[in-house]
Design a protein around this motif. Structure first.
Motif, mmCIF file in Angstrom:
data_model
loop_
_atom_site.group_PDB
_atom_site.id
_atom_site.type_symbol
_atom_site.label_atom_id
_atom_site.label_comp_id
_atom_site.label_asym_id
_atom_site.label_seq_id
_atom_site.Cartn_x
_atom_site.Cartn_y
_atom_site.Cartn_z
ATOM 1 N N THR A 149 3.514 -3.313 4.433
ATOM 2 C CA THR A 149 4.353 -3.763 3.328
ATOM 3 C C THR A 149 4.793 -2.545 2.533
ATOM 4 N N ALA A 150 5.780 -2.759 1.683
ATOM 5 C CA ALA A 150 6.379 -1.637 0.957
ATOM 6 C C ALA A 150 5.345 -0.892 0.111
ATOM 7 N N ASN A 151 4.636 -1.603 -0.735
ATOM 8 C CA ASN A 151 3.692 -0.929 -1.631
ATOM 9 C C ASN A 151 2.453 -0.434 -0.899
ATOM 10 N N GLN A 152 2.055 -1.126 0.150
ATOM 11 C CA GLN A 152 0.915 -0.677 0.954
ATOM 12 C C GLN A 152 1.219 0.671 1.602
ATOM 13 N N ALA A 153 2.376 0.775 2.270
ATOM 14 C CA ALA A 153 2.748 2.040 2.917
ATOM 15 C C ALA A 153 2.945 3.145 1.888
ATOM 16 N N LEU A 154 3.498 2.789 0.727
ATOM 17 C CA LEU A 154 3.715 3.788 -0.320
ATOM 18 C C LEU A 154 2.391 4.331 -0.839
ATOM 19 N N LEU A 155 1.419 3.456 -1.075
ATOM 20 C CA LEU A 155 0.108 3.915 -1.546
ATOM 21 C C LEU A 155 -0.545 4.811 -0.502
ATOM 22 N N TRP A 156 -0.496 4.390 0.754
ATOM 23 C CA TRP A 156 -1.068 5.192 1.847
ATOM 24 C C TRP A 156 -0.470 6.594 1.859
ATOM 25 N N SER A 157 0.839 6.690 1.753
ATOM 26 C CA SER A 157 1.509 7.984 1.772
ATOM 27 C C SER A 157 1.179 8.809 0.534
ATOM 28 N N ALA A 158 1.124 8.148 -0.624
ATOM 29 C CA ALA A 158 0.823 8.865 -1.869
ATOM 30 C C ALA A 158 -0.596 9.423 -1.849
ATOM 31 N N LEU A 159 -1.555 8.652 -1.355
ATOM 32 C CA LEU A 159 -2.929 9.145 -1.272
ATOM 33 C C LEU A 159 -3.017 10.348 -0.347
ATOM 34 N N ARG A 160 -2.332 10.268 0.784
ATOM 35 C CA ARG A 160 -2.330 11.393 1.716
ATOM 36 C C ARG A 160 -1.709 12.634 1.080
ATOM 37 N N ALA A 161 -0.600 12.446 0.360
ATOM 38 C CA ALA A 161 0.061 13.583 -0.284
ATOM 39 C C ALA A 161 -0.817 14.201 -1.365
ATOM 40 N N ALA A 162 -1.661 13.379 -1.977
ATOM 41 C CA ALA A 162 -2.557 13.867 -3.025
ATOM 42 C C ALA A 162 -3.864 14.422 -2.464
ATOM 43 N N GLY A 163 -4.011 14.383 -1.138
ATOM 44 C CA GLY A 163 -5.232 14.883 -0.513
ATOM 45 C C GLY A 163 -6.426 13.982 -0.714
ATOM 46 N N THR A 164 -6.180 12.680 -0.887
ATOM 47 C CA THR A 164 -7.243 11.711 -1.133
ATOM 48 C C THR A 164 -7.447 10.835 0.099
ATOM 49 N N PRO A 165 -8.677 10.631 0.570
ATOM 50 C CA PRO A 165 -8.907 9.783 1.744
ATOM 51 C C PRO A 165 -8.354 8.379 1.539
ATOM 52 N N THR A 166 -7.784 7.828 2.588
ATOM 53 C CA THR A 166 -7.238 6.476 2.508
ATOM 54 C C THR A 166 -8.259 5.421 2.912
ATOM 55 N N SER A 167 -9.370 5.836 3.470
ATOM 56 C CA SER A 167 -10.355 4.890 3.997
ATOM 57 C C SER A 167 -11.037 4.069 2.912
ATOM 58 N N GLY A 168 -10.891 4.482 1.658
ATOM 59 C CA GLY A 168 -11.484 3.720 0.562
ATOM 60 C C GLY A 168 -10.743 2.449 0.234
ATOM 61 N N VAL A 169 -9.575 2.253 0.830
ATOM 62 C CA VAL A 169 -8.799 1.028 0.600
ATOM 63 C C VAL A 169 -9.191 0.021 1.670
ATOM 64 N N VAL A 170 -9.722 -1.122 1.258
ATOM 65 C CA VAL A 170 -10.154 -2.141 2.213
ATOM 66 C C VAL A 170 -9.453 -3.462 1.909
ATOM 67 N N HIS A 171 -9.337 -4.298 2.937
ATOM 68 C CA HIS A 171 -8.726 -5.636 2.864
ATOM 69 C C HIS A 171 -7.198 -5.601 2.798
ATOM 70 N N TYR A 172 -6.607 -4.447 2.974
ATOM 71 C CA TYR A 172 -5.140 -4.379 2.870
ATOM 72 C C TYR A 172 -4.496 -3.766 4.118
ATOM 73 N N ARG B 28 -4.961 -2.379 8.502
ATOM 74 C CA ARG B 28 -5.572 -1.346 9.330
ATOM 75 C C ARG B 28 -4.951 0.032 9.106
ATOM 76 N N LEU B 29 -3.809 0.091 8.444
ATOM 77 C CA LEU B 29 -3.170 1.378 8.189
ATOM 78 C C LEU B 29 -4.096 2.336 7.483
ATOM 79 N N PHE B 30 -4.853 1.858 6.505
ATOM 80 C CA PHE B 30 -5.677 2.759 5.707
ATOM 81 C C PHE B 30 -6.831 3.354 6.505
ATOM 82 N N ALA B 31 -7.230 2.679 7.567
ATOM 83 C CA ALA B 31 -8.261 3.229 8.439
ATOM 84 C C ALA B 31 -7.708 4.262 9.402
ATOM 85 N N ALA B 32 -6.372 4.314 9.501
ATOM 86 C CA ALA B 32 -5.741 5.254 10.435
ATOM 87 C C ALA B 32 -5.718 6.670 9.889
ATOM 88 N N GLY B 33 -6.022 6.831 8.601
ATOM 89 C CA GLY B 33 -6.083 8.169 8.008
ATOM 90 C C GLY B 33 -4.746 8.705 7.588
#
Length: 265
Positions: free
Chosen positions: A235-258, A260-265
Motif C-alpha cells: 500500500t502507499a503508506n506501507q511502502a513509503l514507511l519502508w523506504s523512509a526507514l531504510r533511508a534513515a538507516g533504521t531496520p524495517t523488521s520492527g514493523v509487524v502485522h503490516y 511481508r515487505l518489512f521482513a524483506a529488509g
C-alpha cells in the motif's frame, strides 16, 4: 514516576501530506515501530476541501482534477514545506502523495526528488511511487494488480498503470476501487470492505497487489489480504514507511502485522 512524553525516539521521519488529509499520518503512526517519531508538514492541495473531502471535477464528473494534482508537485507549495520541515531534527523527508507521480510520470518524479532534496539541504527524500517500485523489485514481483482509491477516475488510474508499465512491470489489472467514499472525506472506506472487494478481483497471474493512494485507508487489511492471496500486498503508506526507514538507516523488521515487505529488509 515519569510518563512517556514522545521525546524518546531514535529517529524522526518528516512527512509531506496534503493539507486536509489525515490518512498518511494515521497509517504511518499505526505502523511505526517503537523509537520512530513522525512529524508532518501540510502542503496546499486545491482538490481537497475542509474535512478531507476530495473536490471532484466539474458538475457530476467524479474526477480528481489533474491540474490540481500536477500543481501539488510544483513550486512553491511543496518546496517551501520541505524546507521548513527540514529545519526540524528529522532524518528523512517522505512525500505522501501518490497521484502526482501518476500524472507527471517517473522521470519528472525523479527530477522533483532532486529539487526537493536541494531545498531539504541534502536530507534524503523518498516518494510513494518510487518506494513502491523499489519494494516490488526487492520482492521480485514483475506483474501487479493495481487498485486505486474510489475517488480516482479511470483516467488517473490508467496513468497509474502507465507509470508502473514505464517502470518495467506488467499490469494485468488496474482500476479504482468500487467502494463508496462519499462527499464527507475518505472515512467511509473500511479495511474489511476493502478486503472483500480486492480478493475476488486479483488475477492469478499477478505476483503482487499494489493499493495506491496515501489517503486510502488500507494498511489494516494488508496482513489478511496476504494470507488470503498468498502474495505480497503493498500500500502507499506501507511502502513509503519502508523506504523512509531504510533511508534513515533504521531496520524495517520492527514493523509487524503490516505485510511481508518489512521482513524483506
Amino acid at each position: 514516576m515519569w510518563h512517556p512524553d514522545g521525546w524518546d525516539v531514535h529517529v524522526r521521519l518528516g512527512v509531506l501530506t496534503p493539507h486536509a488529509d489525515v490518512g498518511p499520518e494515521s497509517e504511518l503512526r499505526a505502523m511505526a515501530p517503537p523509537g520512530v517519531g513522525l512529524h508532518a508538514a501540510r502542503v496546499p492541495f486545491a482538490a481537497m476541501r475542509r474535512g478531507g473531502a476530495v473536490v471532484r471535477g466539474g458538475g457530476e464528473d467524479p474526477t480528481v482534477a489533474l491540474a490540481s494534482v500536477r500543481a501539488f508537485a510544483e513550486p512553491p507549495g511543496v518546496d517551501d514545506a520541505v524546507e521548513l520541515l527540514a529545519a526540524a531534527p528529522v532524518s528523512v523527508i517522505a512525500y505522501a502523495f501518490t497521484s502526482s507521480a501518476y500524472v507527471i510520470g517517473g522521470r519528472a518524479e525523479a527530477h522533483m526528488v532532486g529539487r526537493l532534496g536541494e531545498r531539504a539541504h541534502g536530507l534524503p527524500v523518498v516518494t510513494t511511487c518510487l518506494a513502491t517500485v523499489e519494494a516490488l523489485r526487492v520482492l521480485g514481483a514483475g506483474r501487479i494488480c493495481l487498485v486505486d482509491p474510489p475517488w480516482f477516475d479511470g483516467t488517473l488510474s490508467d496513468l497509474g498503470r502507465g507509470y508502473y508499465e514505464d517502470a518495467g512491470f506488467e499490469v494485468p489489472y488496474a482500476a479504482p476501487c468500487g467502494l463508496p467514499d462519499g462527499q464527507d472525506g475518505q472515512g467511509l472506506v473500511r479495511p474489511g470492505d476493502l478486503y472483500e472487494w480486492v480478493v475476488p478481483r486479483v488475477p492469478d497471474e499477478a505476483e503482487a497487489v499494489v493499493i495506491g493512494g496515501n489517503g486510502f485507508r488500507s494498511v489494516g487489511a494488508v496482513e489478511a489480504l496476504e494470507a488470503a492471496l498468498g502474495r505480497p500486498v503493498l500500500t502507499a503508506n506501507q511502502a513509503l514507511l519502508w523506504s523512509a526507514l531504510r533511508a534513515a538507516g533504521t531496520p524495517t523488521s520492527g514493523v509487524v502485522h503490516y505485510g511481508r515487505l518489512f521482513a524483506a529488509g
